[in-house]
Design a protein around this motif. Sequence first.
Motif, PDB file in Angstrom:
ATOM      1  N   LEU A 204       0.840  -1.207   0.000  1.00  0.00           N
ATOM      2  CA  LEU A 204       0.000   0.000   0.000  1.00  0.00           C
ATOM      3  C   LEU A 204       0.872   1.253   0.000  1.00  0.00           C
ATOM      4  CD1 LEU A 204      -2.662  -1.115   2.637  1.00  0.00           C
ATOM      5  CD2 LEU A 204      -3.172  -0.492   0.257  1.00  0.00           C
ATOM      6  N   GLU A 205       1.880   1.252   0.844  1.00  0.00           N
ATOM      7  CA  GLU A 205       2.766   2.416   0.942  1.00  0.00           C
ATOM      8  C   GLU A 205       3.517   2.638  -0.364  1.00  0.00           C
ATOM      9  OE1 GLU A 205       5.391   3.768   4.558  1.00  0.00           O
ATOM     10  OE2 GLU A 205       6.518   2.290   3.377  1.00  0.00           O
ATOM     11  N   ALA A 206       4.008   1.570  -0.968  1.00  0.00           N
ATOM     12  CA  ALA A 206       4.780   1.701  -2.209  1.00  0.00           C
ATOM     13  C   ALA A 206       3.941   2.271  -3.343  1.00  0.00           C
ATOM     14  CB  ALA A 206       5.350   0.342  -2.606  1.00  0.00           C
ATOM     15  N   ARG A 207       2.625   2.059  -3.281  1.00  0.00           N
ATOM     16  CA  ARG A 207       1.720   2.534  -4.338  1.00  0.00           C
ATOM     17  C   ARG A 207       1.001   3.820  -3.957  1.00  0.00           C
ATOM     18  NH1 ARG A 207       2.836  -2.423  -5.013  1.00  0.00           N
ATOM     19  NH2 ARG A 207       2.637  -3.428  -7.050  1.00  0.00           N
ATOM     20  N   ASP A 208       1.388   4.426  -2.838  1.00  0.00           N
ATOM     21  CA  ASP A 208       0.782   5.671  -2.369  1.00  0.00           C
ATOM     22  C   ASP A 208      -0.740   5.518  -2.239  1.00  0.00           C
ATOM     23  OD1 ASP A 208       0.924   8.289  -1.422  1.00  0.00           O
ATOM     24  OD2 ASP A 208       0.557   9.150  -3.415  1.00  0.00           O
ATOM     25  N   LEU A 209      -1.151   4.387  -1.664  1.00  0.00           N
ATOM     26  CA  LEU A 209      -2.569   4.125  -1.418  1.00  0.00           C
ATOM     27  C   LEU A 209      -2.887   4.420   0.043  1.00  0.00           C
ATOM     28  CD1 LEU A 209      -2.867   0.823  -3.494  1.00  0.00           C
ATOM     29  CD2 LEU A 209      -3.884   3.050  -4.061  1.00  0.00           C
ATOM     30  N   PRO A 210      -4.152   4.615   0.396  1.00  0.00           N
ATOM     31  CA  PRO A 210      -4.513   5.029   1.764  1.00  0.00           C
ATOM     32  C   PRO A 210      -3.954   4.089   2.828  1.00  0.00           C
ATOM     33  CG  PRO A 210      -6.402   5.208   0.311  1.00  0.00           C
ATOM     34  CD  PRO A 210      -5.329   4.525  -0.485  1.00  0.00           C
ATOM     35  N   ALA A 211      -3.344   4.662   3.850  1.00  0.00           N
ATOM     36  CA  ALA A 211      -2.645   3.867   4.863  1.00  0.00           C
ATOM     37  C   ALA A 211      -3.595   3.046   5.723  1.00  0.00           C
ATOM     38  CB  ALA A 211      -1.805   4.781   5.754  1.00  0.00           C
ATOM     39  N   GLY A 212      -4.821   3.543   5.932  1.00  0.00           N
ATOM     40  CA  GLY A 212      -5.740   2.853   6.831  1.00  0.00           C
ATOM     41  C   GLY A 212      -6.608   1.811   6.172  1.00  0.00           C
ATOM     42  N   VAL A 213      -6.252   1.375   4.977  1.00  0.00           N
ATOM     43  CA  VAL A 213      -7.036   0.349   4.288  1.00  0.00           C
ATOM     44  C   VAL A 213      -7.087  -0.945   5.101  1.00  0.00           C
ATOM     45  CG1 VAL A 213      -6.993  -1.211   2.292  1.00  0.00           C
ATOM     46  CG2 VAL A 213      -6.771   1.249   1.963  1.00  0.00           C
TER      47      VAL A 213
END
Length: 489
Positions: A204-213
């Motif tokens: 998630l972090e590597a793809r700049d996706l929401p952290a709280g998923v």
Amino acid sequence: MSTSLPPSVAAHLPTGLLVGGRWRPARSGATFAVEDPATATTLFEVADADERDARDALDAAVEAAEPWRRTSPRRRADLLRAVYDVLTARAEDVAALVTAEGGKPLAESRAEVAYAADYVRWYGEQAVRLDGLARRAPAGTHHQLVLRHPVGPALLVAPWNFPVAMIARKVAPALAAGCTCVVKPAQLTPLTTAYVAELIRAELEARDLPAGVLNVVPSSSARRISEPLLADPRLRKLSFTGSTQVGATLLAAAAPHVLRTSMELGGNAPFLVFADADLDAAVEGAVQAKMRNSGQTCVAANRFLVHASVAEEFTARLTAAFDALVVGHGAEPGVTVGPLIERAAVERVADVVAEAADGGATVRTGGDPLRRSGYFFAPTVLAGVAPDARVVTEETFGPVAPVVTFDDDAEALRLANGTPFGLVAYAYTRDLARAMRLVEDVEAGMIGINRGMVSDATAPFGGVKTSGLGREGGEAGIEEYLEPVYVAL
């Protein structure tokens, strides 16, 4: 602290809470111990979440819900494909964790990791195939559109017996559908969940996706997590795998907010062997259906219903097969049967076996706990078991095969259906007409015909009666996380 885990795993294993993309201690600073059931020694101390931590996790899931819902299906699919790739690449590390905290033989743990990865891949593929509907209304006055929206933030409560497969079976469809999650792993096996959650967090972090998923809150008290979250109207989905008793309690707690629920609950699987069965195949299937994870699975064969004309031969062959099993620490070469999960499990199995023997059953092999460190019970075959014995009527969750005889198909069906549970059934017969009658008449959500295993990531998994509500796996699994929205245009 004692661990036989590879140093690369032990050194990088998160033991905290995952909230909003960050691992942290519990607010109280409390921890609980996770044991190796094969040695009864502590592996790690894990953060012990309380009500405040649960609310923090839901806050993070709610904050991430809207941006995750608006993330394109393709990006969600790409995330899950990346998780599949890294889970497959780290399969040996994950399998070592499953064996260490759950006790499974390493071969079974490897199979579980592959099974879990199949769920992640499948739902990554499903993320871009969420069908809707567009048509002209029959009256000709307007058009009808049916869209699929994510249900919303979900609480996923996982069992201890498949610590990676059950997480994958819940998290993957939730993420594919666009739902954010709070995961409550089992107290007995939270380490595998933490390891896999870190793999997902990193992607998630590597793809700049929401952290709280994805948020993870291990706790020594499931109630401390479930009660405040089920009382919060922002939570919109509960998925639970566990006992029927606990499931019923959670359903009651979910009722005030009319929460969307999935319940995979207890089982009492019949394993039917008819007079025309291929006994070699039936015994092989019986060992597979009974002895995975030392009998500690909800789909384990719990009652062996065998035609009287072949009962003695089947029992003798099954006894020989059980005698050939190798009991020991799951990490040791050649071991085919590991420990039970805790001391209380050994004591319960011993009680129901002793009660059956007192009631007239014959112990053909096993029958007792094994004198060694850890929580081991000998693979056990019981013959001449009364149909109303507790080892037959209750889910044993141990390496015990009670054999009950029947005289005709009607009696076999009556015995098979004579339980409030209806998760899975197995049957061995060469008669196609009989097999089709069983498919129609056996009260179970899944039926294996001449097979000792039914689980498949691409097929619906679930039961009827008190064995649950809803389905996991297959196309049906993602529907549990979607709401159809009808638009009259």
